[in-house]
Write an enzyme that holds these catalytic residues in place. Structure first.
Site, PDB file in Angstrom:
ATOM      1  N   GLN A 158       0.826  -1.207   0.000  1.00  5.12           N
ATOM      2  CA  GLN A 158       0.000   0.000   0.000  1.00  5.12           C
ATOM      3  C   GLN A 158       0.863   1.260   0.000  1.00  5.12           C
ATOM      4  OE1 GLN A 158      -3.157  -2.036   2.962  1.00  5.12           O
ATOM      5  NE2 GLN A 158      -3.530   0.135   2.677  1.00  5.12           N
ATOM      6  N   GLU A 208     -13.083   5.185   4.274  1.00  5.23           N
ATOM      7  CA  GLU A 208     -13.119   4.558   5.597  1.00  5.23           C
ATOM      8  C   GLU A 208     -14.443   4.791   6.316  1.00  5.23           C
ATOM      9  OE1 GLU A 208     -10.401   3.215   5.408  1.00  5.23           O
ATOM     10  OE2 GLU A 208      -9.068   4.571   4.342  1.00  5.23           O
ATOM     11  N   ARG A 252      -9.424  -0.074   7.337  1.00  6.64           N
ATOM     12  CA  ARG A 252     -10.472   0.769   6.782  1.00  6.64           C
ATOM     13  C   ARG A 252     -10.900   1.881   7.739  1.00  6.64           C
ATOM     14  NH1 ARG A 252     -14.111  -1.269   1.992  1.00  6.64           N
ATOM     15  NH2 ARG A 252     -14.659   0.779   1.225  1.00  6.64           N
ATOM     16  N   CYS A 253      -9.895   2.507   8.322  1.00  8.42           N
ATOM     17  CA  CYS A 253     -10.164   3.698   9.118  1.00  8.42           C
ATOM     18  C   CYS A 253      -8.861   4.431   9.261  1.00  8.42           C
ATOM     19  CB  CYS A 253     -10.702   3.348  10.499  1.00  8.42           C
ATOM     20  SG  CYS A 253      -9.463   2.755  11.639  1.00  8.42           S
TER      21      CYS A 253
HETATM   22  O1  CDP Z   1      -7.134   6.630   0.296  1.00  9.22           O
HETATM   23  P1  CDP Z   1      -8.267   5.899  -0.326  1.00  9.22           P
HETATM   24  O2  CDP Z   1      -8.231   5.857  -1.817  1.00  9.22           O
HETATM   25  O3  CDP Z   1      -8.501   4.557   0.291  1.00  9.22           O
HETATM   26  O4  CDP Z   1      -9.621   6.661   0.119  1.00  9.22           O
HETATM   27  P2  CDP Z   1     -10.366   7.956  -0.428  1.00  9.22           P
HETATM   28  O5  CDP Z   1      -9.441   9.091  -0.573  1.00  9.22           O
HETATM   29  O6  CDP Z   1     -11.514   8.135   0.498  1.00  9.22           O
HETATM   30  O7  CDP Z   1     -10.894   7.570  -1.874  1.00  9.22           O
HETATM   31  C1  CDP Z   1     -11.575   6.392  -2.186  1.00  9.22           C
HETATM   32  C2  CDP Z   1     -12.178   6.544  -3.571  1.00  9.22           C
HETATM   33  O8  CDP Z   1     -13.322   7.406  -3.500  1.00  9.22           O
HETATM   34  C3  CDP Z   1     -11.218   7.166  -4.583  1.00  9.22           C
HETATM   35  O9  CDP Z   1     -11.395   6.615  -5.864  1.00  9.22           O
HETATM   36  C4  CDP Z   1     -11.638   8.608  -4.553  1.00  9.22           C
HETATM   37  O10 CDP Z   1     -11.304   9.331  -5.695  1.00  9.22           O
HETATM   38  C5  CDP Z   1     -13.165   8.521  -4.370  1.00  9.22           C
HETATM   39  N1  CDP Z   1     -13.653   9.740  -3.708  1.00  9.22           N
HETATM   40  C6  CDP Z   1     -14.514  10.595  -4.380  1.00  9.22           C
HETATM   41  O11 CDP Z   1     -14.932  10.286  -5.501  1.00  9.22           O
HETATM   42  N2  CDP Z   1     -14.900  11.779  -3.784  1.00  9.22           N
HETATM   43  C7  CDP Z   1     -14.484  12.095  -2.531  1.00  9.22           C
HETATM   44  N3  CDP Z   1     -14.853  13.250  -1.964  1.00  9.22           N
HETATM   45  C8  CDP Z   1     -13.638  11.212  -1.821  1.00  9.22           C
HETATM   46  C9  CDP Z   1     -13.225  10.051  -2.447  1.00  9.22           C
END
Ligand code: CDP
Length: 806
Positions: free
Chosen positions: A237, A760, A384-385
């Site tokens: 990761q 998360e 997942r947090c």
């Molecule tokens: O770090 P991680 O990718 O696990 O988590 P994240 O930043 O929460 O994003 C997860 C997915 O959700 C990604 O593909 C982000 O682009 C999308 N996302 C989104 O579309 N809009 C947001 N405000 C937050 C995340």
């Protein structure tokens, strides 16, 4: 402009930028079985490694005899701690400032601990040879109970630390003690309790669970003796961190290490740290001069790689009699297993646990966490947090329900009364966190209206009366949870990993024809980064998302980044992407001004072009400007259209949500059925609503698994009794309830596009919501707290304890 000229809105729609439910580009290869995972990597002359593991939870290793294993045809070598000592690799540093045995050195401290590494021509031969390694053990007393870890006479887990009174995080008060960490104002909290009208106190346990990604941890190490270079493919990761740590441990110069994380089948925190299997594969490749693959099986994954939670929280809430919270205290014991390999930012041994005041306006609060060693596998990852936020959210959300019950108030009404109000943002909590933005009452109101909360409570009241009259054996529970996450580690002033500041990066190159590539230091494990980062660029630069390739996971090409976990990709790398775009756009504007023979300030941006203010017929599209950047730049300007941004966020982002769940419980079987689950999430600006929905569905399914049946359980002898999916509940489509999703949008004021993380949130909010629903079903019978997991057996037992089977 004639009638055929597309409008701004039509041009914007074509870009498939932010807000568009763009289909996931990575799925084209995934659904056709064309993904490239570590196990797809096959190199010429590749060998296979397999680990001998301890059957004991705690034992002295008297002798390891590898003769028979080494003699098996096809076995190339067998490595033990003695071999690793010759290269100073018998122990390795952990992310938490501890050291961990790579292979058992003198004793084993948990069941299935790594004891020896067999290298063979085939995986099958390696597995056969594992059975032939003869290890003589002398069993030692075992302790798997964190509450007994610091008692007199408890078995000493870490003899290597026997005389160390100082740990990585200060004084140690017992030989099984790792750290004490506290936050908040104890005197203020104590004073609030001294004058409280009403108080509650409860021991709330968040059991040990496991992220169980479908793809287990694995790697291929290939050392080139001629070049002195190591290439490492793995389920990482955080590839750059693995490269840096790998260099520090192995002393191979960092520029001679190439870390590649190909497609990854789920991570959830499990693939952040470094595991003994990686070190063994690297050493094996150096020793044999051939590539070595190590692949964990399911039992190894569940029983040895990083677990999550195992937090034992003694929580207290103080309130006025009309239902206003006045104080919060929590003492928690964190069971870290045999080594402190917790994946936290370095300065935070208990992670961000002090977000425990949650979404409520507590005037005074204090928490203290003690970390302890036990005979269990190491880990403690942010499954997942964000680091330990799930534990905190579970604790406060259960505590709020227990207090509402004591006050005789409805749990939603009690929450509504104590939620931080919109006008209080930016809000500084009693623990010092600065919540960036929120509109909590609107979210909870919307949730309550959407499910017709009032009607549900009326139905429940009628059912309870029917139950009391003996007309039904079914109980109805309504779970309410309101959570605030803290994601986007970090600001570098607060967060680092082994001294490396937690920023993140994006490098964008726009090619002459207007297509481009964006490279990042994050790494998708299924979150759809290839789709969504391109959407940010599409909106920022006015180029179609389809014309942008997103590449992650190769340390040779990606700018340095700290990786993907704790929903940090959008808050940090999403911001870096937008900022890199803005550098490109600023240059494009100067080129446009030169071409249109106007001053920069006389131009305005319109979706995909710069146009002359007041004269919209005169414009240059971004595609034209990309071409010009390679042949028609203003005098003195460097050609090309590229930018890199290293983004150090000014603050975390604070997504939040309101969840409501309805369960029906058959008290004679203990079976519970989730009738409804409604999840409202606010993650600020939404990049891809479809991907967000997918993230919520996945996270809620994991939350359902955790709340309703998961526990990595050890018996008193240290045997892990839940090391396969026969014993460890992994919900499938059959068990998983239907999810209703909803949203509000409260942008983050400090993020360039206003986005907060989302991945998360459903796990953080989902677990307390399920647990509150089960607990709520029994509350009118005088029950205050039933521990998770709420499987049918435990639910039946809870009913039994209340005398319902008499
Ligand atoms: O770090 P991680 O990718 O696990 O988590 P994240 O930043 O929460 O994003 C997860 C997915 O959700 C990604 O593909 C982000 O682009 C999308 N996302 C989104 O579309 N809009 C947001 N405000 C937050 C995340």
């Amino acid at each position: 402009m004639n009638d055929m000229t597309p409008t701004s809105a039509e041009r914007a729609a074509k870009l498939e930028g932010m807000g568009c439910k763009r289909k996931r580009v990575e799925d084209i290869r995934f659904v056709q079985g064309k993904g490239s995972y570590v196990d797809d990597i096959k190199l010429s002359g590749m060998l296979y490694g397999d680990l001998v593991r301890s059957p004991h939870g705690h034992a002295r290793v008297k002798k390891i005899d590898t003769t028979k294993a080494a003699a098996l045809p096809g076995v190339v070598a067998v490595i033990t701690a003695e071999t690793l000592k010759t290269v100073n690799l018998a122990w390795m540093p952990t992310l938490a400032g501890d050291t961990q045995m790579v292979l058992a050195d003198g004793k084993v401290l948990f069941q299935n601990q790594e004891v020896a590494f067999v290298i063979a021509e085939s995986r099958e031969t390696a597995a056969d040879a594992v059975e032939l390694v003869e290890v003589e053990y002398e069993p030692l007393p075992v302790n798997v109970d964190p509450l007994k870890a610091m008692t007199d006479g408890a078995p000493m887990i870490r003899e290597d630390l026997k005389d160390k009174t100082d740990g990585a995080h200060g004084k140690r008060k017992h030989y099984n003690h790792i750290f004490s960490w506290q936050a908040g104002d104890k005197a203020a909290a104590d004073a609030a309790f001294a004058k409280a009208d009403v108080t509650i106190k409860e021991m709330i346990v968040y059991p040990r669970v496991h992220p169980c990604p479908l793809e287990t941890c694995q790697c291929v190490a290939s050392f080139d003796k001629i070049k002195g270079e190591l290439t490492l493919w793995g389920t990482f990761q955080a590839p750059h961190v693995i490269r840096t740590v790998g260099s520090l441990i192995s002393k191979i110069p960092e520029h001679k290490i190439h870390v590649i994380a190909p497609d990854i089948g789920g991570g959830f925190g499990n693939k952040v740290g470094a595991y003994p299997g990686y070190i063994c594969a690297i050493v094996a490749s150096i020793v044999t001069g051939r590539p070595v693959k190590w692949t964990e099986d399911r039992i190894e994954n569940l029983s040895t790689t990083a677990f999550a939670r195992d937090f034992h929280m003694d929580v207290e809430v103080a309130a006025t009699k009309d239902g206003r919270v006045t104080g919060l205290r929590c003492y928690a014991i964190a069971d870290h297993g045999a080594f402190d390999a917790c994946a936290n930012a370095t300065k935070w041994p208990a992670g961000l646990f002090s977000i425990i005041s949650g979404s409520y306006d507590f005037p005074a609060a204090h928490c203290l966490v003690d970390g302890v060693y036990t005979n269990k596998a190491p880990g403690g990852v942010a499954y997942r947090c964000s680091f330990r936020v799930t534990e905190a959210a579970y604790c406060i959300e259960r505590a709020m329900d227990i207090m509402a019950q004591k006050l005789g108030m409805d749990p939603a009404e009690f929450r509504m009364k104590n939620l931080i109000r919109r006008e209080q943002f930016p809000y500084t909590s009693a623990f010092g966190w600065q919540y960036d933005s929120g509109d909590y009452q609107t979210a909870l109101n919307k949730a309550m209206e959407s499910v017709d909360y009032k009607k549900l409570r009326e139905e429940q009241k009628a059912k309870r009366e029917a139950f009391k009259r003996g007309e039904t054996r079914e109980l109805m529970g309504i779970g309410v949870a309101f959570f605030t996450e803290i994601v986007g580690a970090g600001p570098s002033r607060a967060c680092d990993i082994l001294g490396i500041a937690m920023f993140d990066s994006a490098e964008i190159r726009i090619h002459p024809t207007g297509s481009g590539i964006c490279r990042l230091g994050t790494k998708s494990q299924g979150q759809g980064h290839e789709t969504t980062y391109a959407q940010i660029i599409a909106t920022e630069l006015g180029l179609p998302a389809d014309s942008i390739t997103v590449e992650e996971g190769n340390t040779d090409t990606a700018p340095y980044g700290l990786g993907t976990y704790g929903s940090r990709s959008t808050p940090v790398s999403g911001a870096a992407t937008a900022m890199a775009c803005r550098k490109i756009k600023a240059k494009a504007q100067m080129i446009a001004a030169y071409m249109l023979e106007v001053h920069d300030d006389d131009l305005e941006w319109d979706v995909d072009r710069f146009r002359v203010k007041g004269n919209p017929e005169r414009f240059k599209t971004m595609t034209e400007l990309a071409w010009a950047a390679y042949h028609e730049v203003p005098p003195g300007m460097e050609p090309g259209l590229e930018a890199i941004n290293y983004y150090d966020p000014p603050n975390f982002t604070y997504p939040f949500g309101a969840y409501i769940c309805v369960v029906d419980i058959d008290i004679d079987t203990g079976q519970s059925k989730v009738r409804r689950f409604y999840a409202l999430d606010d993650c600020g600006t939404r990049i891809n609503p479809m991907i967000i929905e997918g993230q919520i569905h996945g996270g809620l399914t994991e939350a359902f698994g955790i709340a309703m049946g998961q526990e990595i359980h050890y018996d008193a002898d240290g045997n892990v009794t839940t090391a396969s999916f026969l014993d460890y509940f992994l919900p499938t489509a059959v068990e998983t309830p239907h999810w209703e999703t909803d949203w509000t949008t409260t942008p983050s004021p400090h993020h360039p596009i206003g986005a907060k993380g989302v991945g998360e949130s459903p796990n953080v909010g989902g677990v307390p919501c399920f647990s509150n629903a089960i607990n709520d079903a029994f509350a009118f019978l005088g029950s205050t707290h039933i521990q998770m997991p709420h499987d049918h057996w435990r639910t039946w037992m809870a009913a039994d304890k209340l005398g319902l089977h008499a």
